[in-house]
Design a protein around this motif. Structure first.
Motif, PDB file in Angstrom:
ATOM      1  N   TRP A  89     -24.598 -52.187  75.367  1.00  0.00           N
ATOM      2  CA  TRP A  89     -25.116 -51.365  76.467  1.00  0.00           C
ATOM      3  C   TRP A  89     -25.950 -50.243  75.884  1.00  0.00           C
ATOM      4  CZ3 TRP A  89     -25.483 -52.349  81.419  1.00  0.00           C
ATOM      5  CH2 TRP A  89     -24.627 -53.312  81.988  1.00  0.00           C
ATOM      6  N   TRP A  90     -27.209 -50.178  76.289  1.00  0.00           N
ATOM      7  CA  TRP A  90     -28.089 -49.067  75.916  1.00  0.00           C
ATOM      8  C   TRP A  90     -28.082 -48.097  77.087  1.00  0.00           C
ATOM      9  CZ3 TRP A  90     -31.842 -48.905  71.677  1.00  0.00           C
ATOM     10  CH2 TRP A  90     -31.720 -49.986  70.784  1.00  0.00           C
ATOM     11  N   VAL A  91     -27.759 -46.853  76.806  1.00  0.00           N
ATOM     12  CA  VAL A  91     -27.590 -45.860  77.864  1.00  0.00           C
ATOM     13  C   VAL A  91     -28.518 -44.681  77.605  1.00  0.00           C
ATOM     14  CG1 VAL A  91     -25.956 -44.238  78.897  1.00  0.00           C
ATOM     15  CG2 VAL A  91     -25.179 -46.524  78.229  1.00  0.00           C
ATOM     16  N   HIS A  92     -29.269 -44.280  78.626  1.00  0.00           N
ATOM     17  CA  HIS A  92     -30.069 -43.049  78.523  1.00  0.00           C
ATOM     18  C   HIS A  92     -29.474 -42.024  79.464  1.00  0.00           C
ATOM     19  CE1 HIS A  92     -33.460 -40.279  79.393  1.00  0.00           C
ATOM     20  NE2 HIS A  92     -33.692 -40.441  78.111  1.00  0.00           N
ATOM     21  N   VAL A  93     -28.986 -40.927  78.898  1.00  0.00           N
ATOM     22  CA  VAL A  93     -28.352 -39.893  79.716  1.00  0.00           C
ATOM     23  C   VAL A  93     -28.728 -38.515  79.182  1.00  0.00           C
ATOM     24  CG1 VAL A  93     -26.185 -40.187  78.391  1.00  0.00           C
ATOM     25  CG2 VAL A  93     -26.137 -39.013  80.607  1.00  0.00           C
TER      26      VAL A  93
ATOM     27  N   GLY B 275     -21.061 -31.022  90.540  1.00  0.00           N
ATOM     28  CA  GLY B 275     -21.849 -31.141  91.763  1.00  0.00           C
ATOM     29  C   GLY B 275     -23.328 -31.377  91.531  1.00  0.00           C
ATOM     30  N   ARG B 276     -23.763 -31.407  90.240  1.00  0.00           N
ATOM     31  CA  ARG B 276     -25.182 -31.675  89.959  1.00  0.00           C
ATOM     32  C   ARG B 276     -25.357 -33.132  89.574  1.00  0.00           C
ATOM     33  NH1 ARG B 276     -27.490 -27.063  86.080  1.00  0.00           N
ATOM     34  NH2 ARG B 276     -29.341 -28.360  86.285  1.00  0.00           N
ATOM     35  N   LYS B 277     -26.360 -33.761  90.166  1.00  0.00           N
ATOM     36  CA  LYS B 277     -26.568 -35.182  89.904  1.00  0.00           C
ATOM     37  C   LYS B 277     -27.660 -35.389  88.858  1.00  0.00           C
ATOM     38  CE  LYS B 277     -25.967 -38.239  93.393  1.00  0.00           C
ATOM     39  NZ  LYS B 277     -26.412 -38.865  94.650  1.00  0.00           N
ATOM     40  N   HIS B 278     -27.430 -36.329  87.980  1.00  0.00           N
ATOM     41  CA  HIS B 278     -28.399 -36.664  86.936  1.00  0.00           C
ATOM     42  C   HIS B 278     -28.640 -38.165  86.947  1.00  0.00           C
ATOM     43  CE1 HIS B 278     -27.628 -32.674  85.213  1.00  0.00           C
ATOM     44  NE2 HIS B 278     -26.360 -32.919  85.468  1.00  0.00           N
ATOM     45  N   LYS B 279     -29.913 -38.564  86.919  1.00  0.00           N
ATOM     46  CA  LYS B 279     -30.259 -39.973  86.873  1.00  0.00           C
ATOM     47  C   LYS B 279     -29.896 -40.528  85.501  1.00  0.00           C
ATOM     48  CE  LYS B 279     -33.140 -43.372  88.564  1.00  0.00           C
ATOM     49  NZ  LYS B 279     -32.678 -44.468  87.730  1.00  0.00           N
TER      50      LYS B 279
ATOM     51  N   VAL C 173     -16.416 -35.612  85.039  1.00  0.00           N
ATOM     52  CA  VAL C 173     -17.646 -36.406  85.077  1.00  0.00           C
ATOM     53  C   VAL C 173     -17.464 -37.622  85.984  1.00  0.00           C
ATOM     54  CG1 VAL C 173     -19.366 -37.609  83.682  1.00  0.00           C
ATOM     55  CG2 VAL C 173     -18.084 -35.698  82.697  1.00  0.00           C
ATOM     56  N   ILE C 174     -18.393 -37.824  86.909  1.00  0.00           N
ATOM     57  CA  ILE C 174     -18.342 -38.974  87.809  1.00  0.00           C
ATOM     58  C   ILE C 174     -19.594 -39.812  87.592  1.00  0.00           C
ATOM     59  CG2 ILE C 174     -18.049 -39.720  90.214  1.00  0.00           C
ATOM     60  CD1 ILE C 174     -17.274 -36.767  90.845  1.00  0.00           C
ATOM     61  N   VAL C 175     -19.413 -41.118  87.461  1.00  0.00           N
ATOM     62  CA  VAL C 175     -20.557 -42.030  87.373  1.00  0.00           C
ATOM     63  C   VAL C 175     -20.554 -42.908  88.611  1.00  0.00           C
ATOM     64  CG1 VAL C 175     -21.590 -43.945  86.101  1.00  0.00           C
ATOM     65  CG2 VAL C 175     -20.613 -42.009  84.856  1.00  0.00           C
ATOM     66  N   HIS C 176     -21.651 -42.850  89.365  1.00  0.00           N
ATOM     67  CA  HIS C 176     -21.791 -43.668  90.560  1.00  0.00           C
ATOM     68  C   HIS C 176     -22.600 -44.895  90.195  1.00  0.00           C
ATOM     69  CE1 HIS C 176     -20.241 -40.373  92.984  1.00  0.00           C
ATOM     70  NE2 HIS C 176     -21.106 -39.563  92.388  1.00  0.00           N
ATOM     71  N   THR C 177     -22.054 -46.078  90.428  1.00  0.00           N
ATOM     72  CA  THR C 177     -22.795 -47.303  90.119  1.00  0.00           C
ATOM     73  C   THR C 177     -23.387 -47.885  91.397  1.00  0.00           C
ATOM     74  OG1 THR C 177     -20.885 -48.752  90.380  1.00  0.00           O
ATOM     75  CG2 THR C 177     -21.230 -47.797  88.208  1.00  0.00           C
ATOM     76  N   GLY C 178     -24.171 -48.907  91.249  1.00  0.00           N
ATOM     77  CA  GLY C 178     -24.891 -49.526  92.355  1.00  0.00           C
ATOM     78  C   GLY C 178     -26.218 -49.960  91.802  1.00  0.00           C
ATOM     79  N   GLN C 179     -27.236 -50.066  92.635  1.00  0.00           N
ATOM     80  CA  GLN C 179     -28.541 -50.450  92.098  1.00  0.00           C
ATOM     81  C   GLN C 179     -29.074 -49.373  91.155  1.00  0.00           C
ATOM     82  OE1 GLN C 179     -31.038 -51.693  95.385  1.00  0.00           O
ATOM     83  NE2 GLN C 179     -31.438 -53.569  94.248  1.00  0.00           N
ATOM     84  N   GLU C 180     -28.827 -48.110  91.516  1.00  0.00           N
ATOM     85  CA  GLU C 180     -29.206 -46.988  90.661  1.00  0.00           C
ATOM     86  C   GLU C 180     -27.938 -46.403  90.079  1.00  0.00           C
ATOM     87  OE1 GLU C 180     -32.519 -45.565  90.461  1.00  0.00           O
ATOM     88  OE2 GLU C 180     -33.062 -47.487  91.347  1.00  0.00           O
ATOM     89  N   LEU C 181     -28.065 -45.830  88.885  1.00  0.00           N
ATOM     90  CA  LEU C 181     -26.924 -45.171  88.258  1.00  0.00           C
ATOM     91  C   LEU C 181     -27.119 -43.668  88.357  1.00  0.00           C
ATOM     92  CD1 LEU C 181     -26.543 -47.091  84.888  1.00  0.00           C
ATOM     93  CD2 LEU C 181     -24.882 -47.092  86.740  1.00  0.00           C
ATOM     94  N   TRP C 182     -26.062 -42.967  88.755  1.00  0.00           N
ATOM     95  CA  TRP C 182     -26.115 -41.512  88.804  1.00  0.00           C
ATOM     96  C   TRP C 182     -24.894 -40.950  88.127  1.00  0.00           C
ATOM     97  CZ3 TRP C 182     -30.261 -38.846  90.531  1.00  0.00           C
ATOM     98  CH2 TRP C 182     -31.199 -39.563  91.298  1.00  0.00           C
ATOM     99  N   MET C 183     -25.063 -39.793  87.496  1.00  0.00           N
ATOM    100  CA  MET C 183     -23.919 -39.094  86.930  1.00  0.00           C
ATOM    101  C   MET C 183     -23.808 -37.751  87.625  1.00  0.00           C
ATOM    102  SD  MET C 183     -23.107 -38.146  82.986  1.00  0.00           S
ATOM    103  CE  MET C 183     -24.381 -36.907  82.840  1.00  0.00           C
ATOM    104  N   GLU C 184     -22.602 -37.359  87.935  1.00  0.00           N
ATOM    105  CA  GLU C 184     -22.379 -36.088  88.631  1.00  0.00           C
ATOM    106  C   GLU C 184     -21.489 -35.203  87.772  1.00  0.00           C
ATOM    107  OE1 GLU C 184     -21.322 -36.871  92.761  1.00  0.00           O
ATOM    108  OE2 GLU C 184     -20.441 -34.859  92.874  1.00  0.00           O
ATOM    109  N   ILE C 185     -21.966 -34.003  87.476  1.00  0.00           N
ATOM    110  CA  ILE C 185     -21.166 -33.012  86.751  1.00  0.00           C
ATOM    111  C   ILE C 185     -21.274 -31.698  87.515  1.00  0.00           C
ATOM    112  CG2 ILE C 185     -20.813 -31.774  84.575  1.00  0.00           C
ATOM    113  CD1 ILE C 185     -22.298 -34.029  83.150  1.00  0.00           C
TER     114      ILE C 185
END
Lengths: 148, 495
Positions: free
Chosen positions: A54-58, A40-44, A26-38
């Motif tokens: 921290w409240w997280v919606h995934v 090769g598929r990206k999820h907002k 699992v990869i989490v890309h941070t920045g202005q937007e958050l993305w998760m990659e599993i």
């Protein structure tokens, strides 16, 4: 980094690569937007910090993670019974010194026009009762305390 | 035709009615308590007037103050919405005595249906089947006296009741006295009337209701059913139309019974006749709600009838505009509550730091809140109603699942995940929805089904966010984002 969650204290072994965080596949890309990659598929992902939590919606799940300061001690083991929400005490069902068993109703309170039972989390003896019938209580107020 | 309508309500339903007024060319007047200042519904009104006082009794339930505001502001009518004063015959009468139009049925019809005992008696006379039970006029002693003849399990209901308040299921005789006291106390607090009655609890039944409309020209029609069997604490959470349990024949029989019920009280406007339908296909009158209902959108989606517009039309003395019943496709509504389904559905409060609602084909959101609003214990914990329409029930469930996955609410615990799991639940998918299904499926309480992957992903996201101080540092977009000249875009084409 340690967090308090609904199932206890948790931490995860994360590898950091620039603004990305990796754990197993699992990869989490941070920045202005958050993305998760599993695979090769990206999820907002949406996350926001409120107080220490921290409240997280995934992937349709909403999760909460409370940041624990390094060296802090958990305060989960106090034996007080707290008001789950603001409301009014409708009835006090026990007296000081009374022996109660786990699951026994101790107080009835009303909030949002519904009645809620305050029940003993463990066997014990009622030590103090902080409120009486008709009192208004704030969320998190200690209603009564039990000794083991 | 109505010209200026005061909406004696707040939140989601006030928004719904004020929007209908705007569409119908009627001026909408909102009233609001001080702690509702600046909320969505006050902005949708042509005029918004702040009520003086605190608490429900001094504000939204304050008949005199509301009536004075209506008169001072030149209103010709009052729409009560649901809850609050909507089923108060004395208020309906006061509105009419003041020379205004009450958007709803006559005070007589409200009284006959509002008192559950009178309603039972009226329905028996009209030939509508009622649940075996006993009407009780006295106090706790009489409840204890009639209970054995009704038999267990039984249901205690507030005579003046509704919305699950003052309602208790009793499975064993030894629980009767304490539950009856609790029901009476709740009823007294909620309705100012502690009378209850005792009814046989029909387990494994479905809660199916029929929408009716009646105008002043003698036309009374039904608009098919809504199935509202999925309930927690006797409050509906998942509603759909049509019901898998009804075929054309049963729909017609129940529709006829509902129209007979409405005619028996000379009903006018929109109303709902609730029935319990047993596994063998027998149906019994539960009650009639003499107002617009929370779950009215599912009927609107499958019939194409705008129920609130019809209410305004009928109240204004016009004929209803809809033709013969023509149901099309399938609609589902879920109620988003600020509550913790993993903790016995206890109401929750908080600030909606993020509130991002789903969109896309066949998705409708009826809400009174916006991102940034605070959810307080002052009012009902319902945040929104999410409604989907699709050609078939299966596609509607899939669409609802998709929409719920998209729904982001951060800052206040909600039942979104619980609703999402319902969409995949085998009993729901197969249509085995009954009023006791939540207790049956989760006897020890519900907790979310969560894969290890999600748990790890959440923890990784929290770690990443905390490490990078996510959301706190705004990255500047720099200076080369200047506004493009419109002429440079003149030849752009949409693909």
């Amino acid at each position: 980094m340690e967090f308090k969650t609904s199932d206890g204290r948790r931490e995860i072994d994360a590898h950091r690569d620039g603004s990305s965080f990796i754990h197993e596949g699992v990869i989490v890309h941070t920045g202005q937007e958050l993305w998760m990659e599993i695979d090769g598929r990206k999820h907002k992902v949406t996350a926001t910090k409120i107080g220490d939590v921290w409240w997280v919606h995934v992937l349709g799940h909403t999760l909460q993670y409370e940041v624990i300061e390094a060296g802090a001690v958990s305060s989960d083991d106090d034996s007080g019974l707290l008001a789950p929400m603001p409301g009014k005490i409708l009835d006090v069902l026990v007296e000081v010194g009374q022996t109660v068993s786990a699951g026994e109703a101790l107080m009835i309170m009303e909030a949002m026009k519904m009645e809620h039972k305050i029940v003993a989390g463990n066997d014990g003896v009622v030590e103090t009762i902080h409120y009486k019938t008709g009192d208004q209580v704030a969320q998190g107020a200690e209603l009564l305390s039990l000794s083991d | 035709m109505l010209k200026r309508t005061l909406v004696a309500n707040r939140g989601e339903i006030a928004c719904r009615i004020l929007r209908a007024c705007r569409e119908a060319g009627i001026e909408g007047v909102a009233i609001h308590a001080a702690n509702d200042s600046g909320t969505l519904f006050t902005e949708l009104a042509d005029i918004a007037i702040q009520l003086t006082g605190e608490g429900l009794a001094e504000t939204y339930l304050n008949q005199n103050q509301i009536l004075e505001i209506a008169i001072e502001n030149g209103c010709d009518s009052i729409h009560p919405g649901f809850g609050f004063l909507s089923e108060r015959a004395d208020f309906a009468q006061a509105v009419m005595d003041a020379g205004l139009i009450w958007v709803g049925p006559s005070p007589e019809a409200i009284t006959k249906m509002g008192d559950k005992m009178t309603a039972r008696i009226t329905m028996k006379k009209a030939g509508v089947p009622v649940i075996p039970g006993e009407e009780v006029d006295g106090g706790i002693e009489e409840v204890l006296a009639v209970a054995p003849s009704v038999g267990y399990p039984l249901l205690l209901k507030a005579t003046a009741g509704g919305g699950g308040k003052g309602m208790r299921a009793v499975h064993k005789e030894e629980d009767l006295e304490s539950e009856a006291k609790a029901a009476m106390r709740e009823a007294l607090n909620a309705f100012g009337d502690d009378r209850v009655y005792v009814e046989r609890l029909l387990t494994g039944s479905r809660h199916i209701e029929i929408q009716v409309l009646a105008d002043k020209y003698g036309r009374t029609i039904h608009l098919g059913e809504r199935e509202c069997s999925v309930q927690r604490r006797h409050q509906k959470v998942f509603e759909e139309s049509p019901s898998v349990a009804l075929d054309a024949e049963l729909r017609e029989a129940m529709g006829e019974a509902a129209c007979a019920a409405a005619r028996a009280v000379d009903y006018e406007g929109a109303g709902t006749v609730e029935f319990l339908v047993t596994p063998t296909g027998d149906f019994f009158f539960l009650e009639m709600n003499t107002r617009i209902q929370v779950e009215h959108p599912v009927t609107e989606m499958v019939t194409g009838v705008d129920l609130v517009r019809e209410q305004l039309r009928i109240a204004g003395g016009e004929r209803m505009s809809c033709g013969d019943l023509n149901m099309r496709g399938h609609a589902i509504e879920v109620r988003l509550y600020a509550e913790d389904p993993a903790n016995n559905f206890l109401p929750a409060i908080g600030q909606l730091k993020r509130f991002v609602a789903p969109t896309g084909p066949g998705v409708r959101l009826d809400t009174g809140v916006r991102e940034g609003d605070a959810v307080t214990p002052d009012y009902d914990p319902m945040l929104a109603k999410l409604i989907v329409w699709a050609p078939s029930r299966n596609e509607a469930l899939q669409r609802m699942g998709r929409a719920l996955d998209e729904f982001v609410v951060l800052g206040c615990t909600t039942n979104i995940r619980f609703l999402r799991e319902l969409c995949d639940n085998p009993d729901v998918v197969d249509g085995w929805t009954t009023t006791d299904m939540i207790e049956r499926l989760w006897p020890d309480g519900w907790s979310p089904e969560m894969s290890g992957l999600i748990a790890d992903a959440g923890l990784l996201i929290a770690t990443a966010c905390e490490s990078t101080n996510h959301g706190k540092v705004r990255i500047s977009t720099g200076g080369d984002m200047s506004i493009a000249s419109p002429f440079s875009m003149i030849n752009r084409r949409f693909p």
